[in-house]
Write a protein that holds these residues in place. Structure first.
Motif, PDB file in Angstrom:
ATOM      1  N   LYS A 239      81.732  99.091  53.178  1.00 26.94           N
ATOM      2  CA  LYS A 239      81.718 100.446  52.632  1.00 26.94           C
ATOM      3  C   LYS A 239      82.176 100.449  51.170  1.00 26.94           C
ATOM      4  CE  LYS A 239      83.979 103.876  54.719  1.00 26.94           C
ATOM      5  NZ  LYS A 239      84.500 104.768  55.765  1.00 26.94           N
ATOM      6  N   ALA A 240      83.237  99.709  50.897  1.00 21.73           N
ATOM      7  CA  ALA A 240      83.757  99.639  49.524  1.00 21.73           C
ATOM      8  C   ALA A 240      82.698  99.049  48.596  1.00 21.73           C
ATOM      9  CB  ALA A 240      85.023  98.784  49.495  1.00 21.73           C
ATOM     10  N   GLU A 241      82.019  98.016  49.082  1.00 15.88           N
ATOM     11  CA  GLU A 241      80.976  97.357  48.295  1.00 15.88           C
ATOM     12  C   GLU A 241      79.833  98.324  48.016  1.00 15.88           C
ATOM     13  OE1 GLU A 241      78.191  93.434  48.946  1.00 15.88           O
ATOM     14  OE2 GLU A 241      79.976  93.637  50.186  1.00 15.88           O
ATOM     15  N   HIS A 242      79.417  99.060  49.043  1.00 18.96           N
ATOM     16  CA  HIS A 242      78.293  99.983  48.882  1.00 18.96           C
ATOM     17  C   HIS A 242      78.665 101.135  47.940  1.00 18.96           C
ATOM     18  CE1 HIS A 242      74.323 101.317  50.213  1.00 18.96           C
ATOM     19  NE2 HIS A 242      74.798 102.541  50.096  1.00 18.96           N
ATOM     20  N   PHE A 243      79.880 101.692  48.122  1.00 18.30           N
ATOM     21  CA  PHE A 243      80.337 102.775  47.245  1.00 18.30           C
ATOM     22  C   PHE A 243      80.338 102.310  45.789  1.00 18.30           C
ATOM     23  CE2 PHE A 243      82.673 106.216  49.755  1.00 18.30           C
ATOM     24  CZ  PHE A 243      81.986 105.952  50.936  1.00 18.30           C
ATOM     25  N   THR A 244      80.815 101.085  45.564  1.00 22.15           N
ATOM     26  CA  THR A 244      80.911 100.552  44.196  1.00 22.15           C
ATOM     27  C   THR A 244      79.535 100.447  43.555  1.00 22.15           C
ATOM     28  OG1 THR A 244      82.916  99.325  44.755  1.00 22.15           O
ATOM     29  CG2 THR A 244      81.709  98.601  42.812  1.00 22.15           C
ATOM     30  N   VAL A 245      78.566  99.892  44.306  1.00 20.37           N
ATOM     31  CA  VAL A 245      77.221  99.707  43.750  1.00 20.37           C
ATOM     32  C   VAL A 245      76.545 101.053  43.501  1.00 20.37           C
ATOM     33  CG1 VAL A 245      74.908  98.843  44.267  1.00 20.37           C
ATOM     34  CG2 VAL A 245      76.879  97.380  44.607  1.00 20.37           C
ATOM     35  N   VAL A 246      76.723 102.008  44.410  1.00 19.90           N
ATOM     36  CA  VAL A 246      76.143 103.340  44.209  1.00 19.90           C
ATOM     37  C   VAL A 246      76.739 103.981  42.955  1.00 19.90           C
ATOM     38  CG1 VAL A 246      76.038 105.702  45.136  1.00 19.90           C
ATOM     39  CG2 VAL A 246      75.512 103.747  46.615  1.00 19.90           C
ATOM     40  N   ASP A 247      78.036 103.860  42.786  1.00 22.05           N
ATOM     41  CA  ASP A 247      78.696 104.425  41.612  1.00 22.05           C
ATOM     42  C   ASP A 247      78.208 103.735  40.332  1.00 22.05           C
ATOM     43  OD1 ASP A 247      80.586 106.338  40.642  1.00 22.05           O
ATOM     44  OD2 ASP A 247      81.949 104.696  40.186  1.00 22.05           O
ATOM     45  N   LEU A 248      78.091 102.405  40.399  1.00 24.56           N
ATOM     46  CA  LEU A 248      77.622 101.623  39.256  1.00 24.56           C
ATOM     47  C   LEU A 248      76.205 102.032  38.850  1.00 24.56           C
ATOM     48  CD1 LEU A 248      77.797  99.144  37.317  1.00 24.56           C
ATOM     49  CD2 LEU A 248      76.975  97.750  39.216  1.00 24.56           C
ATOM     50  N   LEU A 249      75.309 102.152  39.839  1.00 27.23           N
ATOM     51  CA  LEU A 249      73.919 102.470  39.519  1.00 27.23           C
ATOM     52  C   LEU A 249      73.741 103.932  39.120  1.00 27.23           C
ATOM     53  CD1 LEU A 249      72.106 100.173  42.045  1.00 27.23           C
ATOM     54  CD2 LEU A 249      71.898 100.128  39.582  1.00 27.23           C
ATOM     55  N   ARG A 250      74.601 104.793  39.634  1.00 28.44           N
ATOM     56  CA  ARG A 250      74.571 106.183  39.166  1.00 28.44           C
ATOM     57  C   ARG A 250      74.949 106.234  37.687  1.00 28.44           C
ATOM     58  NH1 ARG A 250      78.408 110.148  42.411  1.00 28.44           N
ATOM     59  NH2 ARG A 250      79.921 108.769  41.435  1.00 28.44           N
ATOM     60  N   ASN A 251      75.952 105.447  37.310  1.00 26.75           N
ATOM     61  CA  ASN A 251      76.337 105.368  35.897  1.00 26.75           C
ATOM     62  C   ASN A 251      75.227 104.738  35.057  1.00 26.75           C
ATOM     63  OD1 ASN A 251      78.826 106.524  36.339  1.00 26.75           O
ATOM     64  ND2 ASN A 251      79.896 104.579  36.581  1.00 26.75           N
ATOM     65  N   ASP A 252      74.600 103.668  35.590  1.00 24.18           N
ATOM     66  CA  ASP A 252      73.509 103.018  34.857  1.00 24.18           C
ATOM     67  C   ASP A 252      72.355 103.985  34.616  1.00 24.18           C
ATOM     68  OD1 ASP A 252      74.863 100.661  34.675  1.00 24.18           O
ATOM     69  OD2 ASP A 252      73.542  99.495  35.980  1.00 24.18           O
ATOM     70  N   LEU A 253      71.953 104.699  35.653  1.00 28.28           N
ATOM     71  CA  LEU A 253      70.849 105.654  35.494  1.00 28.28           C
ATOM     72  C   LEU A 253      71.182 106.723  34.471  1.00 28.28           C
ATOM     73  CD1 LEU A 253      68.901 106.653  38.733  1.00 28.28           C
ATOM     74  CD2 LEU A 253      68.459 104.837  37.106  1.00 28.28           C
ATOM     75  N   SER A 254      72.465 107.079  34.381  1.00 25.91           N
ATOM     76  CA  SER A 254      72.882 108.123  33.426  1.00 25.91           C
ATOM     77  C   SER A 254      72.637 107.698  31.974  1.00 25.91           C
ATOM     78  CB  SER A 254      74.360 108.465  33.622  1.00 25.91           C
ATOM     79  OG  SER A 254      74.565 109.013  34.904  1.00 25.91           O
ATOM     80  N   MET A 255      72.487 106.394  31.736  1.00 24.75           N
ATOM     81  CA  MET A 255      72.190 105.934  30.375  1.00 24.75           C
ATOM     82  C   MET A 255      70.763 106.293  29.962  1.00 24.75           C
ATOM     83  SD  MET A 255      74.053 102.207  29.977  1.00 24.75           S
ATOM     84  CE  MET A 255      73.315 101.387  31.382  1.00 24.75           C
ATOM     85  N   VAL A 256      69.859 106.400  30.946  1.00 28.63           N
ATOM     86  CA  VAL A 256      68.454 106.659  30.619  1.00 28.63           C
ATOM     87  C   VAL A 256      67.955 108.001  31.153  1.00 28.63           C
ATOM     88  CG1 VAL A 256      67.918 104.188  30.542  1.00 28.63           C
ATOM     89  CG2 VAL A 256      67.551 105.451  32.668  1.00 28.63           C
ATOM     90  N   ALA A 257      68.780 108.694  31.957  1.00 34.69           N
ATOM     91  CA  ALA A 257      68.314 109.915  32.618  1.00 34.69           C
ATOM     92  C   ALA A 257      69.388 111.000  32.627  1.00 34.69           C
ATOM     93  CB  ALA A 257      67.879 109.599  34.054  1.00 34.69           C
ATOM     94  N   ASP A 258      68.941 112.219  32.745  1.00 31.57           N
ATOM     95  CA  ASP A 258      69.821 113.368  32.941  1.00 31.57           C
ATOM     96  C   ASP A 258      69.722 113.827  34.403  1.00 31.57           C
ATOM     97  OD1 ASP A 258      70.610 113.545  30.193  1.00 31.57           O
ATOM     98  OD2 ASP A 258      68.677 114.478  29.725  1.00 31.57           O
ATOM     99  N   GLU A 259      70.630 114.710  34.793  1.00 27.36           N
ATOM    100  CA  GLU A 259      70.610 115.308  36.142  1.00 27.36           C
ATOM    101  C   GLU A 259      70.611 114.236  37.233  1.00 27.36           C
ATOM    102  OE1 GLU A 259      67.346 118.161  36.373  1.00 27.36           O
ATOM    103  OE2 GLU A 259      67.545 118.500  34.217  1.00 27.36           O
ATOM    104  N   VAL A 260      71.428 113.193  37.038  1.00 27.46           N
ATOM    105  CA  VAL A 260      71.483 112.088  38.013  1.00 27.46           C
ATOM    106  C   VAL A 260      72.255 112.529  39.248  1.00 27.46           C
ATOM    107  CG1 VAL A 260      72.332 109.741  38.407  1.00 27.46           C
ATOM    108  CG2 VAL A 260      71.290 110.347  36.206  1.00 27.46           C
ATOM    109  N   GLN A 261      71.694 112.232  40.414  1.00 21.11           N
ATOM    110  CA  GLN A 261      72.352 112.616  41.666  1.00 21.11           C
ATOM    111  C   GLN A 261      72.031 111.611  42.774  1.00 21.11           C
ATOM    112  OE1 GLN A 261      70.531 116.493  42.070  1.00 21.11           O
ATOM    113  NE2 GLN A 261      68.975 115.713  43.489  1.00 21.11           N
ATOM    114  N   VAL A 262      72.916 111.568  43.781  1.00 18.63           N
ATOM    115  CA  VAL A 262      72.694 110.728  44.960  1.00 18.63           C
ATOM    116  C   VAL A 262      71.957 111.576  45.999  1.00 18.63           C
ATOM    117  CG1 VAL A 262      73.780 109.367  46.789  1.00 18.63           C
ATOM    118  CG2 VAL A 262      74.778 109.387  44.486  1.00 18.63           C
ATOM    119  N   ASP A 263      70.711 111.206  46.279  1.00 10.14           N
ATOM    120  CA  ASP A 263      69.876 111.988  47.209  1.00 10.14           C
ATOM    121  C   ASP A 263      70.065 111.564  48.655  1.00 10.14           C
ATOM    122  OD1 ASP A 263      68.548 113.354  45.047  1.00 10.14           O
ATOM    123  OD2 ASP A 263      67.436 111.510  44.681  1.00 10.14           O
ATOM    124  N   GLU A 264      70.371 110.301  48.869  1.00 13.83           N
ATOM    125  CA  GLU A 264      70.500 109.773  50.229  1.00 13.83           C
ATOM    126  C   GLU A 264      71.588 108.714  50.183  1.00 13.83           C
ATOM    127  OE1 GLU A 264      67.335 108.285  53.673  1.00 13.83           O
ATOM    128  OE2 GLU A 264      66.762 108.242  51.568  1.00 13.83           O
TER     129      GLU A 264
END
Length: 314
Positions: A162-187
């Motif tokens: 769970k910790a590993e998955h949370f970390t990667v989701v948080d990391l990729l949400r931050n990464d997407l924010s570099m190229v996109a607006d309105e970033v959200q976790v859909d699933e």
């Protein structure tokens, strides 16, 4: 890549793990003799069917000592606070009764590529999709043997996974924010079933989306350069973790854990190049690994690395 995507010219690309080697192929340059592609929305193969074959896959060197050395180095860096998730991998020599091209035809996966008899991969993991200027990513982190009783519940509630998955989701949400607006976790924490000849697995994924910023629209090359290396096969924080990986691993990943994709002139579908078999000096090596956190136990991680050595056939 930017030039082609701005002109809406279809192309296929491959970028290696360290962003040192980039291969770009226009549609009319993709020849079956050197490159076979089987994506959901693009194929250059005449048939997707292969005769049933008994696959004999043997692990020749489990490299426990080599794995332990790198694992301990990663754990020391985690203790020192240099990283909080490091995706550590090794290459394991294998023997199989099929050629790389036959493995391509016999395996079943969301993304498959055979390249020049140098490597083949059969990846279940999407990197990013771009559809009508919306960008999506699907980080996959956390696996368990499907035969274990209550496997799905165990996977979803395992503290380390769970910790590993949370970390990667948080990391990729931050990464997407570099190229996109309105970033959200859909699933969040979706469970996928992966069938293999050796053993069946459950894998945990999430879906994140955003709207491409105007300066990144129709610029596939710039998007890739900004987002790579892929967070799910690197760790966090990215720059320091990359240094740890390069020192911990006793081989060059090359195209393994790099990214490849198909741009159709409008939209992009890309994947992380995992589940990867490479030919070196006539020998075959399966490259595999997993995310290491301070909660990781050597025996569990070593077993997970070996669990990922498989060819997915039905």
């Amino acid at each position: 890549m930017d030039e082609l995507s701005l002109k809406k010219v279809p192309f296929f690309f491959m970028v290696d793990f360290l962003l040192e080697k980039v291969e770009v192929f226009l549609e009319n340059e993709i020849e079956e003799e050197s490159l076979l592609i089987d994506f959901q929305n693009f194929k250059n193969i005449k048939t997707t069917e292969a005769e049933n074959a008994e696959i004999e896959l043997k692990i020749l060197s489990e490299s426990a000592e080599i794995y332990r050395k790198g694992f301990d180095f990663v754990q020391e860096n985690l203790r020192q606070g240099n990283s909080y998730l490091t995706n550590y991998t090794v290459k394991t020599e294998i023997a199989i009764n099929l050629t790389l091209k036959e493995i391509f035809y016999h395996s079943k996966a969301k993304y498959k590529v055979w390249y020049n008899d140098e490597f083949v991969f059969f990846s279940p993991e999407t990197f990013v999709e771009i559809i009508d200027d919306q960008i999506y990513t699907h980080p996959m982190k956390g696996t368990i043997e499907a035969s274990i009783e209550n496997a799905v519940e165990i996977l979803k509630n395992d503290v380390k996974e769970k910790a590993e998955h949370f970390t990667v989701v948080d990391l990729l949400r931050n990464d997407l924010s570099m190229v996109a607006d309105e970033v959200q976790v859909d699933e969040f924490q979706r469970i996928d079933f992966i069938k293999t000849q050796q053993k069946d697995l459950y894998a945990m994924s999430s879906k994140i989306s955003g709207k491409l910023k105007p300066e990144f629209q129709n610029k596939i090359g710039t998007v890739m350069k900004t987002l790579l290396p892929a967070g799910s096969i690197l760790g966090a924080p990215k720059p320091k973790t990359l240094e740890i990986i390069v020192e911990a691993e006793n081989y060059d990943r090359g195209f393994y854990t790099g990214v490849c994709g198909w741009f159709d002139g409008e939209n992009l579908d890309s994947c992380v190049m995992i589940r990867f078999i490479e030919k070196e000096n006539g020998k075959l090596f399966f490259k595999s690994g997993g995310g290491i956190t301070h909660l990781s136990k050597f025996a569990d991680e070593y077993q997970e690395m070996k669990n990922k050595i498989y060819v997915p056939i039905h």
